[in-house]
Scaffold this motif. Structure first.
Motif, PDB file in Angstrom:
ATOM      1  N   GLN A 170       0.830  -1.196   0.000  1.00  0.00           N
ATOM      2  CA  GLN A 170       0.000   0.000   0.000  1.00  0.00           C
ATOM      3  C   GLN A 170       0.868   1.251   0.000  1.00  0.00           C
ATOM      4  O   GLN A 170       0.974   1.976   0.983  1.00  0.00           O
ATOM      5  CB  GLN A 170      -0.953  -0.071   1.184  1.00  0.00           C
ATOM      6  CG  GLN A 170      -1.897  -1.264   1.021  1.00  0.00           C
ATOM      7  CD  GLN A 170      -2.482  -1.748   2.313  1.00  0.00           C
ATOM      8  OE1 GLN A 170      -3.331  -1.073   2.861  1.00  0.00           O
ATOM      9  NE2 GLN A 170      -2.051  -2.892   2.794  1.00  0.00           N
ATOM     10  N   ASN A 171       1.506   1.490  -1.145  1.00  0.00           N
ATOM     11  CA  ASN A 171       2.405   2.616  -1.308  1.00  0.00           C
ATOM     12  C   ASN A 171       1.640   3.786  -1.909  1.00  0.00           C
ATOM     13  O   ASN A 171       0.767   3.599  -2.751  1.00  0.00           O
ATOM     14  CB  ASN A 171       3.555   2.230  -2.232  1.00  0.00           C
ATOM     15  CG  ASN A 171       4.155   0.882  -1.872  1.00  0.00           C
ATOM     16  OD1 ASN A 171       4.786   0.731  -0.849  1.00  0.00           O
ATOM     17  ND2 ASN A 171       3.925  -0.109  -2.719  1.00  0.00           N
ATOM     18  N   LEU A 172       1.985   4.990  -1.506  1.00  0.00           N
ATOM     19  CA  LEU A 172       1.272   6.173  -1.953  1.00  0.00           C
ATOM     20  C   LEU A 172       2.061   6.911  -3.025  1.00  0.00           C
ATOM     21  O   LEU A 172       3.286   6.992  -2.967  1.00  0.00           O
ATOM     22  CB  LEU A 172       1.009   7.107  -0.774  1.00  0.00           C
ATOM     23  CG  LEU A 172       0.220   6.504   0.394  1.00  0.00           C
ATOM     24  CD1 LEU A 172      -0.092   7.593   1.422  1.00  0.00           C
ATOM     25  CD2 LEU A 172      -1.048   5.814  -0.067  1.00  0.00           C
ATOM     26  N   THR A 207      -2.862   5.082  -3.746  1.00  0.00           N
ATOM     27  CA  THR A 207      -2.032   3.889  -3.848  1.00  0.00           C
ATOM     28  C   THR A 207      -1.567   3.752  -5.295  1.00  0.00           C
ATOM     29  O   THR A 207      -2.335   3.938  -6.238  1.00  0.00           O
ATOM     30  CB  THR A 207      -2.824   2.639  -3.442  1.00  0.00           C
ATOM     31  OG1 THR A 207      -4.109   2.657  -4.073  1.00  0.00           O
ATOM     32  CG2 THR A 207      -3.012   2.570  -1.939  1.00  0.00           C
ATOM     33  N   VAL A 234      -6.035   1.092  -0.390  1.00  0.00           N
ATOM     34  CA  VAL A 234      -5.510   0.760   0.932  1.00  0.00           C
ATOM     35  C   VAL A 234      -6.399  -0.310   1.560  1.00  0.00           C
ATOM     36  O   VAL A 234      -7.624  -0.164   1.611  1.00  0.00           O
ATOM     37  CB  VAL A 234      -5.452   2.005   1.822  1.00  0.00           C
ATOM     38  CG1 VAL A 234      -5.055   1.630   3.248  1.00  0.00           C
ATOM     39  CG2 VAL A 234      -4.472   3.022   1.251  1.00  0.00           C
ATOM     40  N   SER A 272      -2.666   5.111   5.860  1.00  0.00           N
ATOM     41  CA  SER A 272      -1.349   5.096   5.237  1.00  0.00           C
ATOM     42  C   SER A 272      -0.888   6.536   5.082  1.00  0.00           C
ATOM     43  O   SER A 272      -1.670   7.414   4.690  1.00  0.00           O
ATOM     44  CB  SER A 272      -1.397   4.423   3.865  1.00  0.00           C
ATOM     45  OG  SER A 272      -1.524   3.034   3.974  1.00  0.00           O
ATOM     46  N   SER A 277       6.439   5.620   2.222  1.00  0.00           N
ATOM     47  CA  SER A 277       5.074   5.389   2.678  1.00  0.00           C
ATOM     48  C   SER A 277       5.087   4.426   3.848  1.00  0.00           C
ATOM     49  O   SER A 277       5.946   3.536   3.937  1.00  0.00           O
ATOM     50  CB  SER A 277       4.209   4.786   1.550  1.00  0.00           C
ATOM     51  OG  SER A 277       4.133   5.650   0.442  1.00  0.00           O
ATOM     52  N   LYS A 302       2.126   2.253   6.418  1.00  0.00           N
ATOM     53  CA  LYS A 302       0.756   1.942   6.823  1.00  0.00           C
ATOM     54  C   LYS A 302       0.752   1.495   8.282  1.00  0.00           C
ATOM     55  O   LYS A 302       1.447   0.572   8.657  1.00  0.00           O
ATOM     56  CB  LYS A 302       0.150   0.834   5.961  1.00  0.00           C
ATOM     57  CG  LYS A 302      -1.300   0.538   6.325  1.00  0.00           C
ATOM     58  CD  LYS A 302      -1.884  -0.502   5.386  1.00  0.00           C
ATOM     59  CE  LYS A 302      -3.358  -0.708   5.690  1.00  0.00           C
ATOM     60  NZ  LYS A 302      -3.574  -1.293   7.021  1.00  0.00           N
TER      61      LYS A 302
END
Length: 312
Positions: A30-32, A38, A49, A61, A309, A311
């Motif tokens: 779950q990278n932004l 995401t 997410v 996140s 990022s 979470k």
């Protein structure tokens, strides 16, 4: 020549065998993105997410991105927070910050502290729907940027709001012999370079996409070299008052490497370079000896960016 080709083929075969070890990589970390969705460094994916089992709201996140965009544009700092909703949607907020460049001719177009960015995304079709492993995930989303004063606003001393509405398909192929993560989408936007380049002259459709190659790293990490692109609107609103024809904005490209955890990923780190805009046209400057034609070069064809990022 044949010996050289044989050696090259052995290198390729070895690389392919290493890539097949990446089956355990979790590509849905779950990278932004730069604007908080995401996804990759600049492009959203069809994922959202994730919430824990039995929970509607996810743990949030958070993300931070820094882009050194050159002496003309300056530096961009984005801080984001995104909340997942029942594994079907996400919403979030990003604060865009900016420090000024030092170009005496054109940096005044970016002498503003930044803008506010809101985003949302919903899953339309989950990946591997209908029990078919070749079905890509499909999502639709939006981005709204508030009080964008860059370039278009600077020229007329005003501010603009601009928006993206997009659909994106993503396919996780990390369990194939050559693991890949493919992403492709269409957005309708009236923003140039994510609002950093100002307001476009019209609301129109632009393509974006990316590809990643998940590889196993040491200490339980995954290393994902990736590349992405976003087509930009060709013209910037009000820029024609300075640059005859309104300038020509090229496609934005990014080349990044992501480091994350292979299993149950919570943290990721991105580092990369981008190609944004160089010379976009010409303008006339007054001098004691009469007007002089000079090139308008944004000096952003080679920019550096990092992002992280986490979470909770």
């Amino acid at each position: 020549m044949a010996k050289k080709w044989h050696k090259s083929w052995r290198v390729i075969a070895f690389a392919a065998s290493v890539v097949t070890l990446a089956n355990a990589v979790e590509s849905k970390a779950q990278n932004l993105t730069l604007e908080g969705q995401t996804g990759g460094f600049i492009t959203p994916t069809a994922y959202v997410v994730q919430s824990a089992k039995g929970q509607f709201f996810s743990h949030p996140s958070i993300g931070f991105h820094y882009v050194h965009a050159g002496d003309v544009i300056g530096d961009v700092y984005n801080g984001s927070v995104t909340e997942g909703l029942g594994n079907w949607a996400e919403v979030g907020y990003t604060r865009n910050g900016h420090t000024n460049g030092n170009n005496p001719l054109f940096s005044a177009l970016w002498e503003y502290p930044g803008m506010n960015i809101f985003h949302g995304k919903g899953v339309v079709l989950p990946e591997n729907a209908f029990g078919t492993k070749w079905v890509p995930g499909l999502a639709a989303g939006f981005v709204v940027r508030i009080s964008d004063r860059f370039v278009s606003g600077a020229i007329l001393n005003t501010s603009y709001n601009n928006e993206d509405v997009y659909a994106v398909m993503t396919k996780d192929l990390t369990k194939e012999k050559v693991p890949l993560l493919l992403n492709f989408g269409l957005k309708f936007t009236n923003a140039s370079i994510y609002g950093i380049g100002g307001q476009s002259t019209r609301f129109g459709g632009r393509l974006f996409g990316g590809i990643g190659f998940p590889l196993p790293g040491p200490w339980g990490t995954a290393i994902v070299p990736a590349a992405g692109f976003t087509q930009e609107p060709y013209r910037v609103k009000n820029l024609g008052l300075l640059v005859p024809g309104g300038g020509q904005i090229p496609t934005t490209l990014d080349y990044a490497v992501r480091i994350t955890q292979r299993e149950n990923p919570r943290f990721s780190f991105d580092i990369g370079v981008g190609q944004v805009a160089g010379q976009i046209g010409y303008t006339q400057l007054p001098t004691p000896f009469g007007p002089v034609v000079v090139p308008v070069n944004l000096q952003a064809r080679s920019v550096f960016g990092i992002g992280a990022s986490y979470k909770f």
